[in-house]
Design an enzyme around this catalytic site. Structure first.
Site, short mmCIF file in Angstrom:
data_model
loop_
_atom_site.label_atom_id
_atom_site.label_comp_id
_atom_site.label_asym_id
_atom_site.label_seq_id
_atom_site.Cartn_x
_atom_site.Cartn_y
_atom_site.Cartn_z
N HIS A 198 98.94 1.15 0.84
CA HIS A 198 97.58 0.62 0.91
C HIS A 198 96.98 0.62 -0.48
O HIS A 198 97.24 1.50 -1.29
CB HIS A 198 96.72 1.49 1.83
CG HIS A 198 95.34 0.96 2.02
ND1 HIS A 198 95.05 -0.05 2.92
CD2 HIS A 198 94.16 1.27 1.41
CE1 HIS A 198 93.75 -0.32 2.86
NE2 HIS A 198 93.20 0.45 1.96
N ASP A 213 85.43 2.70 13.06
CA ASP A 213 85.44 2.34 11.64
C ASP A 213 84.96 0.91 11.44
O ASP A 213 84.20 0.62 10.52
CB ASP A 213 86.84 2.48 11.05
CG ASP A 213 86.87 2.03 9.60
OD1 ASP A 213 86.31 2.74 8.76
OD2 ASP A 213 87.42 0.95 9.32
N ARG A 255 77.56 -0.14 7.20
CA ARG A 255 77.45 0.32 5.80
C ARG A 255 77.29 -0.86 4.85
O ARG A 255 76.57 -0.78 3.86
CB ARG A 255 78.67 1.15 5.43
CG ARG A 255 78.67 2.53 6.10
CD ARG A 255 80.02 3.22 5.96
NE ARG A 255 80.44 3.31 4.57
CZ ARG A 255 81.70 3.36 4.16
NH1 ARG A 255 82.69 3.34 5.05
NH2 ARG A 255 81.99 3.42 2.90
N SER A 313 87.51 6.19 6.06
CA SER A 313 87.74 4.85 6.61
C SER A 313 89.19 4.41 6.37
O SER A 313 89.90 3.96 7.29
CB SER A 313 86.77 3.86 5.95
OG SER A 313 87.08 2.54 6.29
N LYS A 342 92.49 4.56 9.46
CA LYS A 342 93.29 3.39 9.84
C LYS A 342 94.77 3.63 9.60
O LYS A 342 95.62 3.26 10.42
CB LYS A 342 92.79 2.15 9.09
CG LYS A 342 91.48 1.64 9.65
CD LYS A 342 90.92 0.46 8.89
CE LYS A 342 90.31 0.89 7.59
NZ LYS A 342 89.50 -0.15 6.94
#
Lengths: 431, 431
Positions: A83, A162, A169, A184, A188
């Protein structure tokens, strides 16, 4: 649990216990805690932070707000994931996936759409004609078994809290809060079942984290959450003061990722891709270390097996892997160097904003994306150029946009007389 | 105006210009700015505050969210107003109104319901059988002309943004923010058309402002807003470390207010009422100073004209002014002193919470109020008592509640051997 009392507790610098955070997050996911209370709580967190224990509990509550995947059970293999926190020209995953798969390690990745300069990984993939990002869990598992790589959209039933919280947000100036970002991202990754995760934390002008110190804080928090959850996590802190590689823009980046898979990518991107592959292979069930991982990744690129895997992957998801199939913008306009010199800076944010203005990204979440447009930055930091050399090339929908884009890209370049200090793509590692 | 940008600006310690605040508040009043953005903004204000210029602009925007009253035009007289930030046993306005009116100066006051220990001024008045708090503007003006005093509920069309914002702050831990309190109070006073305002800022254990320094900050901000709006404002900072007067509870307080109007009230309440009257009369169009105002107020009490005005006022709003008409709680239970000594403390908050538990106040905004119940604190700070003397008396709905109430009230009392330092009701003045 009275949400107003939790807000006050956080506002006053207090610490929530895990049960309180679970009640808050699950209540929010069930629409029992209203947006206005969650927004006030997020702003209190902006000022007073979360402890490690709170961040762990928050992540746990996020995961428990929805379903989870168990890819190990489905595949009978250890699955790794990669990621990135996001940057300008970041197409790393598109190259890492097929290389790792070519080395015999399945990489299944859930990705998102972008809000900002350029599209997210899904948007980039959708610039490939026919490419489908929505796979069922069964299709995902089958493709991981058959091809070894799949990059798909996140299903709605994974971490729904989320999704809801991020949207809130985004409109309440509470995006840039490190423990909420860490939670967050990690919720995931953990819900999607990855047992080992390589996180690319971008640092610099074009990244969310502007300084190495800030990036280390985020990396450390994500590593800590992963450890708490019993997963293996490595964070690569990498340079985002200039765009990654040359291409910024969706179809342009897909082409550059393909070039990298076949050994013809830009140096910085190639280095980052191989380093990420090395770490992922070391985490895999192959039983090798990172040095051996790096050798195997380089070999897969050199012998064409990575490119072959790339093509099989794109076809498996319905796309045409031929780069000629990608849409090309009607106008290409060069950005010539105004003088002789050395490139001392290619502002990543400026190039990103230029690409956004060309239509490569989204200002609002429902904005359409123009897959063809973007920027190619031929000259990078430290390169010597002569007046009139092409620093970059703007790919635009029309002449007027090309003109504005070229001016914006030129402004992103700084030329000097002395070479800037050399700096590699990999700045630090947190593992 | 993008609300998210304003939230970020305030979060980062920036200053809004008046146009931005107007857009935010008017947008919120029109339901164009959602609750969640307003809640995040309020929390950012909690941490980063508002400048004087921002507080002025906020107040102005609040006023412009609805209608305004012009009592001077309607009456052809200068109208004065009095407001308290609220405390335990605060029935000052009920006595001040008729005394000032008896001196020939109209006092028209819009008031609220209470959330907390005991009811607000409207709740207290509604313990009088038949009393109507909802008057039309025409009725209000006629009554001010005929009787000189009217205390009514705030009409929905005055400062609607404040009503909406207050309800939001109440559930998002953003109540205790000084500039928002100052703006909320002053916007209502200014919109209701008062040209001169005496503000009673309570200080201590039973008040919102716990210390004299904090109270001075609030008083200074309200004075500053009034000055900016071209009004005359005096803030009396008064003691709320012990309950005001003896009575805490709605009907009990009405009776004590009436006693004070006829010269038979407790010393601290009487002093505060006369001081407030003196200031209001000095602000009036009578052309007198505060010393002369005080003399006239004392004379109106002594000659019975204040009591006569009180009775005309209560009748004018449909109520029965006879104290015998007030409901009396079925159980009265004394709270005897456990030892000889001097009262060193009567905790205002503790007594208030005891009254709330008896049913005199509201925990939630839709809770019903029991007008009859409450506490009479016979012994106050500095009083000498003998073991067995009645420190206080609990008025309750049943024996069990009386028992619990008596224990709670006893716990509010501290007895010592030496008299505490003497302290008057009036601690400071900001004007």
């Amino acid at each position: 649990m009275h949400p107003a009392e939790l807000i006050e507790q956080k506002r006053n610098g207090g610490e929530h216990d895990p049960g309180e955070l679970e009640a808050l997050i699950l209540g929010y996911a069930r629409d029992e805690v209203p947006d206005y209370q969650m927004a006030a709580w997020c702003m209190a967190v902006y000022f007073n932070g979360l402890t490690s224990a709170e961040t762990d509990a928050l992540t746990d509550a996020m995961i428990r707000s929805g379903a989870t995947l168990d890819l190990r059970a489905a595949l009978g293999r250890k699955v790794v994931d990669k990621h990135s926190t996001g940057g300008v020209g970041d197409k790393t995953s598109l190259a890492v996936g097929p290389i790792v798969a070519a080395c015999g390690v399945p990489l299944g990745k859930m990705s998102g759409r972008g809000l900002g300069h350029t599209g997210g990984t899904l948007d980039k993939l959708e610039s490939i004609p026919g490419f489908r990002v929505e796979l069922s869990t069964e299709e995902l598992v089958a493709q991981l078994r058959d091809v070894g790589v799949a990059i798909v959209g996140q299903t709605a039933d994974l971490v729904p809290a989320d999704k809801k919280l991020y949207a809130l947000r985004d409109v309440t100036a509470t995006v840039d809060i490190v423990p909420l970002i860490a939670s967050s991202i990690m919720s995931k990754k953990l819900a999607a079942g990855a047992e080992a995760i390589v996180l690319d934390v971008k640092v610099g002008d074009g990244a969310f984290m502007k300084t190495l110190d800030d990036a280390r804080v985020l990396a450390t928090q994500m590593h800590q959450i992963g450890t708490w959850a019993g997963r293996e996590v490595t964070c690569l802190l990498t340079d985002m003061d200039q765009p990654l590689g040359r291409a910024v823009g969706n179809a342009l980046e897909v082409e550059e990722a393909r070039d990298t898979v076949r050994g013809d990518g830009p140096a910085d991107l190639t280095e980052l891709v191989l380093e990420a592959c090395a770490r992922l292979l070391a985490y895999s069930d192959l039983g090798i270390d990172a040095a051996e991982g790096r050798r195997r990744a380089e070999a897969a690129v050199a012998d064409g097996s990575a490119l072959e895997t790339y093509e099989r992957w794109i076809r498996a998801q319905g796309g045409d892997p031929d780069p000629a199939a990608l849409e090309r913008a009607p106008v290409q306009r060069p950005v010539p160097a105004p003088r002789d010199g050395v490139v001392t800076r290619v502002g990543a944010l400026d190039v990103g904003l230029a690409a956004l203005a060309l239509g490569a990204g989204r200002r609002r979440k429902d904005d359409p994306i123009d897959h063809a447009v973007g920027v190619l930055c031929f000259a990078k930091r430290g390169d010597t150029v002569l007046a009139g050399d092409d620093l970059a090339e703007v790919h635009a929908r029309d002449d007027a946009a090309a003109e504005r884009g070229a001016a914006a890209v030129l402004a992103a370049y700084e030329l000097g007389d002395e070479a800037p200090p050399e700096r590699g793509i990999l700045l630090d590692v947190v593992d």
